[in-house]
Design a protein around this motif. Structure first.
Motif, PDB file in Angstrom:
ATOM      1  N   GLU A   1       0.391  18.793   0.618  1.00 52.76           N
ATOM      2  CA  GLU A   1      -0.290  19.981   1.125  1.00 52.76           C
ATOM      3  C   GLU A   1      -1.345  19.635   2.165  1.00 52.76           C
ATOM      4  OE1 GLU A   1      -1.674  22.238  -2.227  1.00 52.76           O
ATOM      5  OE2 GLU A   1       0.353  22.969  -2.679  1.00 52.76           O
ATOM      6  N   GLY A   2      -0.990  18.654   3.012  1.00 51.53           N
ATOM      7  CA  GLY A   2      -1.867  18.274   4.109  1.00 51.53           C
ATOM      8  C   GLY A   2      -3.014  17.372   3.726  1.00 51.53           C
ATOM      9  N   GLU A   3      -3.121  17.000   2.452  1.00 54.91           N
ATOM     10  CA  GLU A   3      -4.190  16.113   1.995  1.00 54.91           C
ATOM     11  C   GLU A   3      -3.592  14.729   1.751  1.00 54.91           C
ATOM     12  OE1 GLU A   3      -7.986  16.436  -1.058  1.00 54.91           O
ATOM     13  OE2 GLU A   3      -6.106  17.469  -1.548  1.00 54.91           O
ATOM     14  N   THR A   4      -4.224  13.713   2.341  1.00 55.39           N
ATOM     15  CA  THR A   4      -3.659  12.369   2.337  1.00 55.39           C
ATOM     16  C   THR A   4      -4.567  11.398   1.594  1.00 55.39           C
ATOM     17  OG1 THR A   4      -2.599  12.797   4.467  1.00 55.39           O
ATOM     18  CG2 THR A   4      -2.810  10.500   3.796  1.00 55.39           C
ATOM     19  N   PHE A   5      -3.925  10.571   0.743  1.00 59.38           N
ATOM     20  CA  PHE A   5      -4.652   9.556  -0.020  1.00 59.38           C
ATOM     21  C   PHE A   5      -4.000   8.199   0.197  1.00 59.38           C
ATOM     22  CE2 PHE A   5      -5.006  13.513  -2.462  1.00 59.38           C
ATOM     23  CZ  PHE A   5      -6.382  13.672  -2.483  1.00 59.38           C
ATOM     24  N   PHE A   6      -4.824   7.185   0.378  1.00 56.76           N
ATOM     25  CA  PHE A   6      -4.373   5.805   0.513  1.00 56.76           C
ATOM     26  C   PHE A   6      -4.633   5.087  -0.806  1.00 56.76           C
ATOM     27  CE2 PHE A   6      -5.290   1.323   1.240  1.00 56.76           C
ATOM     28  CZ  PHE A   6      -4.248   0.916   2.048  1.00 56.76           C
ATOM     29  N   ALA A   7      -3.653   4.292  -1.257  1.00 52.83           N
ATOM     30  CA  ALA A   7      -3.834   3.603  -2.536  1.00 52.83           C
ATOM     31  C   ALA A   7      -3.054   2.301  -2.562  1.00 52.83           C
ATOM     32  CB  ALA A   7      -3.370   4.499  -3.682  1.00 52.83           C
ATOM     33  N   ARG A   8      -3.586   1.364  -3.290  1.00 58.63           N
ATOM     34  CA  ARG A   8      -2.841   0.151  -3.623  1.00 58.63           C
ATOM     35  C   ARG A   8      -2.470   0.140  -5.109  1.00 58.63           C
ATOM     36  NH1 ARG A   8      -2.881  -3.234   0.692  1.00 58.63           N
ATOM     37  NH2 ARG A   8      -4.605  -3.081   2.188  1.00 58.63           N
ATOM     38  N   HIS A   9      -3.250   0.859  -5.904  1.00 57.84           N
ATOM     39  CA  HIS A   9      -3.010   0.959  -7.337  1.00 57.84           C
ATOM     40  C   HIS A   9      -3.228   2.414  -7.753  1.00 57.84           C
ATOM     41  CE1 HIS A   9      -3.357  -3.414  -7.275  1.00 57.84           C
ATOM     42  NE2 HIS A   9      -4.511  -3.264  -6.644  1.00 57.84           N
ATOM     43  N   LEU A  10      -2.739   2.756  -8.923  1.00 53.53           N
ATOM     44  CA  LEU A  10      -2.903   4.116  -9.428  1.00 53.53           C
ATOM     45  C   LEU A  10      -4.382   4.494  -9.503  1.00 53.53           C
ATOM     46  CD1 LEU A  10      -1.744   6.706 -10.688  1.00 53.53           C
ATOM     47  CD2 LEU A  10      -1.767   5.538 -12.907  1.00 53.53           C
ATOM     48  N   ASP A  11      -5.220   3.542  -9.842  1.00 50.29           N
ATOM     49  CA  ASP A  11      -6.654   3.834  -9.982  1.00 50.29           C
ATOM     50  C   ASP A  11      -7.309   4.203  -8.663  1.00 50.29           C
ATOM     51  OD1 ASP A  11      -6.492   3.389 -12.670  1.00 50.29           O
ATOM     52  OD2 ASP A  11      -7.309   1.351 -12.603  1.00 50.29           O
ATOM     53  N   ASP A  12      -6.645   3.922  -7.541  1.00 54.21           N
ATOM     54  CA  ASP A  12      -7.204   4.278  -6.238  1.00 54.21           C
ATOM     55  C   ASP A  12      -7.005   5.758  -5.922  1.00 54.21           C
ATOM     56  OD1 ASP A  12      -7.924   1.626  -5.817  1.00 54.21           O
ATOM     57  OD2 ASP A  12      -6.038   1.153  -4.795  1.00 54.21           O
ATOM     58  N   LEU A  13      -6.118   6.424  -6.663  1.00 56.59           N
ATOM     59  CA  LEU A  13      -5.858   7.845  -6.433  1.00 56.59           C
ATOM     60  C   LEU A  13      -6.856   8.690  -7.219  1.00 56.59           C
ATOM     61  CD1 LEU A  13      -1.954   7.762  -6.647  1.00 56.59           C
ATOM     62  CD2 LEU A  13      -3.328   8.133  -4.588  1.00 56.59           C
ATOM     63  N   PRO A  14      -7.003   9.958  -6.856  1.00 54.63           N
ATOM     64  CA  PRO A  14      -7.930  10.833  -7.573  1.00 54.63           C
ATOM     65  C   PRO A  14      -7.568  10.937  -9.064  1.00 54.63           C
ATOM     66  CG  PRO A  14      -7.255  11.845  -5.522  1.00 54.63           C
ATOM     67  CD  PRO A  14      -6.395  10.642  -5.687  1.00 54.63           C
ATOM     68  N   PRO A  15      -8.517  11.340  -9.907  1.00 53.09           N
ATOM     69  CA  PRO A  15      -8.279  11.426 -11.351  1.00 53.09           C
ATOM     70  C   PRO A  15      -7.060  12.260 -11.736  1.00 53.09           C
ATOM     71  CG  PRO A  15     -10.621  11.679 -10.872  1.00 53.09           C
ATOM     72  CD  PRO A  15      -9.914  11.656  -9.551  1.00 53.09           C
TER      73      PRO A  15
ATOM     74  N   LEU B   1       6.113  12.324   9.991  1.00 56.98           N
ATOM     75  CA  LEU B   1       5.237  11.179   9.762  1.00 56.98           C
ATOM     76  C   LEU B   1       4.071  11.149  10.743  1.00 56.98           C
ATOM     77  CD1 LEU B   1       7.968   8.491   9.019  1.00 56.98           C
ATOM     78  CD2 LEU B   1       6.330   9.450   7.387  1.00 56.98           C
ATOM     79  N   ALA B   2       4.259  11.713  11.943  1.00 54.61           N
ATOM     80  CA  ALA B   2       3.167  11.757  12.918  1.00 54.61           C
ATOM     81  C   ALA B   2       2.008  12.604  12.417  1.00 54.61           C
ATOM     82  CB  ALA B   2       3.686  12.294  14.249  1.00 54.61           C
ATOM     83  N   LYS B   3       2.291  13.561  11.544  1.00 49.62           N
ATOM     84  CA  LYS B   3       1.217  14.389  10.987  1.00 49.62           C
ATOM     85  C   LYS B   3       0.424  13.632   9.921  1.00 49.62           C
ATOM     86  CE  LYS B   3       3.852  18.577  11.948  1.00 49.62           C
ATOM     87  NZ  LYS B   3       4.637  19.709  11.398  1.00 49.62           N
ATOM     88  N   ILE B   4       1.034  12.604   9.364  1.00 52.60           N
ATOM     89  CA  ILE B   4       0.343  11.784   8.365  1.00 52.60           C
ATOM     90  C   ILE B   4      -0.335  10.597   9.038  1.00 52.60           C
ATOM     91  CG2 ILE B   4       0.662  10.498   6.203  1.00 52.60           C
ATOM     92  CD1 ILE B   4       3.279  12.057   5.803  1.00 52.60           C
ATOM     93  N   TYR B   5       0.321  10.062  10.084  1.00 50.96           N
ATOM     94  CA  TYR B   5      -0.202   8.897  10.820  1.00 50.96           C
ATOM     95  C   TYR B   5      -0.313   9.274  12.298  1.00 50.96           C
ATOM     96  CZ  TYR B   5       1.580   6.579   6.590  1.00 50.96           C
ATOM     97  OH  TYR B   5       1.848   6.211   5.293  1.00 50.96           O
ATOM     98  N   PRO B   6      -1.281  10.087  12.659  1.00 50.89           N
ATOM     99  CA  PRO B   6      -1.322  10.631  14.026  1.00 50.89           C
ATOM    100  C   PRO B   6      -1.502   9.589  15.124  1.00 50.89           C
ATOM    101  CG  PRO B   6      -3.335  11.162  12.802  1.00 50.89           C
ATOM    102  CD  PRO B   6      -2.378  10.603  11.810  1.00 50.89           C
ATOM    103  N   GLY B   7      -2.017   8.424  14.797  1.00 53.84           N
ATOM    104  CA  GLY B   7      -2.258   7.427  15.846  1.00 53.84           C
ATOM    105  C   GLY B   7      -1.185   6.366  15.938  1.00 53.84           C
TER     106      GLY B   7
ATOM    107  N   SER C   1       0.846  -1.191   0.000  1.00 54.85           N
ATOM    108  CA  SER C   1       0.000   0.000   0.000  1.00 54.85           C
ATOM    109  C   SER C   1       0.879   1.238   0.000  1.00 54.85           C
ATOM    110  CB  SER C   1      -0.944   0.020   1.208  1.00 54.85           C
ATOM    111  OG  SER C   1      -0.207   0.047   2.419  1.00 54.85           O
ATOM    112  N   THR C   2       0.311   2.321  -0.495  1.00 51.06           N
ATOM    113  CA  THR C   2       1.034   3.584  -0.605  1.00 51.06           C
ATOM    114  C   THR C   2       0.151   4.707  -0.087  1.00 51.06           C
ATOM    115  OG1 THR C   2       2.239   2.810  -2.561  1.00 51.06           O
ATOM    116  CG2 THR C   2       2.151   5.189  -2.214  1.00 51.06           C
ATOM    117  N   VAL C   3       0.767   5.630   0.630  1.00 50.59           N
ATOM    118  CA  VAL C   3       0.075   6.842   1.055  1.00 50.59           C
ATOM    119  C   VAL C   3       0.756   8.037   0.397  1.00 50.59           C
ATOM    120  CG1 VAL C   3      -0.286   8.413   3.010  1.00 50.59           C
ATOM    121  CG2 VAL C   3      -0.887   5.995   3.217  1.00 50.59           C
ATOM    122  N   VAL C   4      -0.043   8.873  -0.257  1.00 46.61           N
ATOM    123  CA  VAL C   4       0.440  10.115  -0.853  1.00 46.61           C
ATOM    124  C   VAL C   4      -0.100  11.261  -0.014  1.00 46.61           C
ATOM    125  CG1 VAL C   4       0.434  11.582  -2.888  1.00 46.61           C
ATOM    126  CG2 VAL C   4       0.511   9.093  -3.143  1.00 46.61           C
ATOM    127  N   ASP C   5       0.802  12.087   0.495  1.00 50.84           N
ATOM    128  CA  ASP C   5       0.428  13.198   1.376  1.00 50.84           C
ATOM    129  C   ASP C   5       1.009  14.485   0.797  1.00 50.84           C
ATOM    130  OD1 ASP C   5      -0.291  14.390   4.168  1.00 50.84           O
ATOM    131  OD2 ASP C   5       1.848  14.837   3.934  1.00 50.84           O
TER     132      ASP C   5
END
Length: 548
Positions: free
Chosen positions: A129-143, A429-435, A123-127
């Motif tokens: 400008e403070g906006e975070t997306f979780f993806a396993r494939h390119l199609d999981d990311l926004p257009p 990384l704590a700002k991306i994964y706060p818990g 899995s990949t997380v793209v973060d």
């Protein structure tokens, strides 16, 4: 479809076929057997070249200024068996077939590298400008991300005839490659990667945000913005030769390839069975070289840091080129002035990595609120930039590359201690994964590197700027010494910075093999007609010459 390999495009020669041919690389006259050749640098170029020189019957004497392996630097974590941080090269594309020839010969194990959006990463997380997306494939990311990928593919097709050029590389068709590539050299040598993106029809129809995200995230191994000032030719080669695709790591550390070559005892001309580089060198390398001088009898005199002096008829320098003017006193007459210009103008990029060992691959734990892994391979505009996760098995300690950064991002941490670098990375990384409490899993001492701070490197690798093609051509072609004056013969250059593909070990191996051919022919040897070497084919398929 034929397998993609690093065949050209500047000099389309099949190095992998040459070194695997049953008739061998060539032979030297018997009276040249056991002649000593100095090899400066125990990295990929130096050790592979020394290995082949030994097989020819020569006696390579290897010098190393610091650590065996050069930038194939696998540093073990204390107290853990086989758990390493790859401080230099860590991902190796399968298209690097000359390097994999030696890797496979030495029986080293590889597995897919956990690059963003790869199966190996999970899995990949793209973060951004403070906006975070979780993806396993390119199609999981926004257009937006798919639009960027499509725009880059279109830019390559429209401005570099990319599908036809890559088809020619796959087919190993030198004439077809050169017909497309040579015009691109003059077209793109003096233009940047950013120019290629911003000026393309595909990206002109997109917003600045598209170009910004492409720079931050990119595709394949991650963001591309550190390369935006580079000559576009550098990027075209990476894409064309599949260097950013199908990448693997070496289990237990890539330095094993060179250490095993050092101890290997292949069949050799002249040398008795059981001879190895280690045995020819008394089990260890010589120390840092401080001077290379021409003697009155024409031989080259090499001096090490302890004042030990030895004479050689040939010297192979595989160190970073800037060391030839900063750390080693080299007779100026050994190289032409325009070659000194090329060496001095070589521009090295900064790079920093921060690694920690953790108790286990805890990132596989699932967050009960989201049912996703608690931590993923992460791309971000925060100063960590790229965070990679290395799983050594459920019952083994694991490794996190908390931060892999280039250029300005690398310089931000240059003066900081390892502990401070880890602290900054954990806060980001704590700002991306706060818990997630990453620190609770850390064991042992962190391992960090800033290549520009190492006196034996002064940077991670070459990054050619616009207008540098002519410099690279001079350096790469220097192994062809038959037309040089006697005063400039005998000193050979190799390494990925001498190649057309800096930062990739394949370039180091290929230039090392060029030097093997050059040294072999200097001693009166030649390649067999059934297996011509790089110098035999250079006049036919060598790099295009641009007017000065």
């Amino acid at each position: 479809m034929s397998r993609l390999t690093a065949f050209g495009p500047d000099f389309p020669f099949a190095y992998d076929d040459w070194i695997a041919h049953p008739d061998g690389l060539g032979s030297i006259p018997k009276d040249a057997y056991s002649t000593r050749v100095a090899v400066i640098g125990a990295g990929a170029a130096g050790i592979t070249a020394a290995f082949e020189l030994m097989k020819l019957g020569l006696h390579p004497v290897v010098y190393e200024a610091s650590r065996f392996g050069g930038r194939l630097r696998s540093q073990a974590f204390d107290g853990a068996d086989g758990i390493v941080a790859e401080l230099g090269g860590m991902r190796f594309p399968r298209s690097s077939t000359a390097f994999f020839h030696y890797l496979d010969m030495m029986g080293c194990e590889t597995r897919p590298f956990p690059n963003p959006l790869s199966i190996a990463a999970g899995s990949t997380v793209v973060d951004l400008e403070g906006e975070t997306f979780f993806a396993r494939h390119l199609d999981d990311l926004p257009p937006l991300y798919r639009e960027i990928a499509s725009a880059y593919d279109a830019a390559l097709t429209d401005q570099a005839a990319f599908p036809d050029l890559q088809a020619a590389v796959r087919a190993r068709d030198p004439a077809a490659i050169k017909a497309i590539w040579n015009p691109l050299v003059s077209q793109w040598d003096e233009r940047t990667f950013y120019d290629f993106i911003a000026g393309s029809e595909a990206f002109r129809g997109q917003s600045f945000r598209h170009r910004e995200v492409f720079g931050q995230v990119g595709f394949g191994t991650g963001g591309w913005d550190s390369d935006f000032p580079n000559s576009m030719l550098e990027i075209l080669r990476v894409n064309l030769l599949g260097l950013d695709d199908d990448q693997h790591l070496v289990v237990g550390g890539v330095d094993q390839v060179l250490r095993r070559l050092w101890k290997a005892a292949p069949p050799c001309a002249h040398w008795p069975e059981g001879t190895s580089l280690a045995s020819l060198n008394g089990g260890t390398t010589r120390s840092r070289v401080t001077a290379i001088q021409r003697q009155t009898d024409g031989a080259l005199q090499v001096t090490d840091q302890w004042g030990n002096v030895a004479s050689y008829d040939a010297v192979l320098a595989t160190c970073q080129t800037h060391l030839l003017t900063t750390a080693i006193e080299v007779d100026e007459d050994l190289l032409a002035q325009n070659l000194w210009m090329a060496l001095d103008r070589t521009r090295y990029m900064q790079s920093a990595k921060t690694f920690v060992m953790v108790d286990r691959p805890f990132w596989h734990d699932l967050d009960p609120a989201t049912d996703r892994p608690v931590l993923s391979m992460t791309l971000t505009d925060r100063h960590t930039r790229g965070t990679y996760l290395f799983d050594n098995g459920p019952d083994q300690p694991a490794v996190i590359c908390l931060s892999y950064a280039w250029m300005t991002d690398a310089l931000k941490v240059l003066p900081l201690s390892a502990d401070k670098r880890v602290d900054l990375a954990l806060k980001a990384l704590a700002k991306i994964y706060p818990g997630v409490n990453i620190a609770s899993h850390i064991r042992g001492t962190p391992i960090c590197v800033s290549w520009e701070a190492d006196q034996n490197f002064l940077g991670a690798f070459k990054g050619a700027l616009p207008g540098h093609y002519r410099y690279n051509h001079r350096i790469f072609g220097h192994f062809m010494q038959d037309r040089l004056p006697d005063s400039q013969r005998g000193l050979f250059l190799a390494g990925d910075g001498v190649s057309w593909t800096p930062a990739w070990v394949e370039g180091a191996v290929q230039t090392g093999l060029n030097a093997v051919w050059g040294i072999m022919t200097q001693f009166g040897g030649h390649s067999p007609a059934s297996n011509p070497g790089p110098g035999d084919m250079y006049a036919d398929w060598g790099p295009v010459v641009l007017p000065s």
